[in-house]
Scaffold this active site. Structure first.
Site, short mmCIF file in Angstrom:
data_model
loop_
_atom_site.label_atom_id
_atom_site.label_comp_id
_atom_site.label_asym_id
_atom_site.label_seq_id
_atom_site.Cartn_x
_atom_site.Cartn_y
_atom_site.Cartn_z
N THR A 177 47.34 14.00 -16.50
CA THR A 177 48.36 13.10 -15.98
C THR A 177 47.98 11.66 -16.32
OG1 THR A 177 47.21 13.04 -13.86
CG2 THR A 177 49.03 14.62 -14.08
N TYR A 178 48.85 10.71 -15.99
CA TYR A 178 48.64 9.29 -16.32
C TYR A 178 47.28 8.82 -15.82
CZ TYR A 178 49.82 4.38 -17.04
OH TYR A 178 49.85 3.07 -17.48
N MET A 179 46.51 8.19 -16.72
CA MET A 179 45.11 7.91 -16.38
C MET A 179 44.85 6.47 -15.94
SD MET A 179 45.80 7.70 -19.65
CE MET A 179 45.88 6.19 -20.58
N THR A 210 45.17 4.84 -13.27
CA THR A 210 45.35 4.86 -11.82
C THR A 210 43.99 4.96 -11.17
OG1 THR A 210 46.25 6.10 -9.95
CG2 THR A 210 45.66 7.38 -11.89
N HIS A 235 50.33 5.87 -9.15
CA HIS A 235 50.35 7.24 -9.67
C HIS A 235 49.32 8.07 -8.91
CE1 HIS A 235 52.73 6.01 -13.22
NE2 HIS A 235 52.08 4.87 -13.07
#
Length: 240
Positions: free
Chosen positions: A11-13, A15, A59
């Site tokens: 997933t989006y990193m 964060t 996120h």
């Protein structure tokens, strides 16, 4: 990390969040149950808070993508060595986060003896064994500390009052050592404690101090250079 995200592996990193979505929690618990058994999974979802004030939490936490995680073994063929190492770390941490605590038993044995000079002496030995691995089962080779390697030291079965024979005796000197130098991990912990930067900037801070020659690496230790001392002195003398 960027390439893993773009390829749909994580997933989006960008964060700093430690919170997982309900989808991720379900996937982690399901995979931990399959691989390590129901007894290794916490009864209810485990939730974690963020201690850093400047954390960016728009996120969820970085985790393997999807509602069913692919194990490192399943993705090994399509990732480079470096990508796989990072995916492996993210996967292990995510699955371990929903598992129960490990149970360890520590035993200390005291041995009394009479020395050749007639003095009453006492020797002590300690041993630690993992009774139930819990989340250690998922982490295995992931270690925060070098002394994690010494976690297991098993003593032989001994009874109170039992007589043992000394096979060899070796005197060991002990001298105090200066405080260890900062490693990247310990320096990040100190930055966090002082409220400097935020989690998403720590990697670039580490890169900058090395690139500018303020520190050089000796193993994992960060050793300050003369440039660093000169800059610090300049700042302290001219800026309050």
């Amino acid at each position: 990390a960027q390439s893993l995200y773009e390829s749909g592996y994580i997933t989006y990193m960008r964060t700093d969040s430690t919170a997982l979505s309900s989808q991720a929690i379900h996937a982690a618990r399901e995979q931990a149950t399959q691989l390590y058994g129901a007894q290794a999974v916490a009864d209810s979802p485990r939730l974690y808070g963020t201690t850093s004030k400047g954390a960016q939490e728009a996120h969820e936490a970085i985790r393997p993508a999807g509602d069913h995680f692919r194990t490192p073994g399943e993705v090994a063929g399509s990732l480079s060595k470096q990508q796989l190492a990072l995916y492996d770390l993210i996967w292990k941490r995510t699955v371990a986060s929903q598992m129960v605590n490990a149970q360890v038993a520590t035993t200390t044995v005291k041995l009394g003896a009479m020395s050749a000079s007639g003095k009453d002496v006492e020797f002590t030995a300690s041993g630690t064994v993992t009774v139930f691995p819990g989340f250690y089962a998922a982490l295995k080779d992931v270690s925060d500390d070098a002394d994690d390697a010494d976690r297991e030291r098993e003593l032989p079965n001994l009874l109170e009052g039992q007589t043992v024979t000394a096979v060899t005796l070796g005197p060991e000197g002990h001298s105090t050592t200066p405080p260890a130098r900062y490693t990247e991990a310990k320096l990040v912990a100190k930055l966090e404690e002082l409220g400097i930067g935020r989690p998403s900037t720590y990697a670039s801070i580490m890169a900058t101090i090395v690139d500018r020659g303020y520190v050089w690496k000796k193993g994992s230790a960060l050793v300050p250079s003369f440039t660093a001392f000169a800059v610090i002195r300049l700042l302290e003398e001219h800026f309050t």
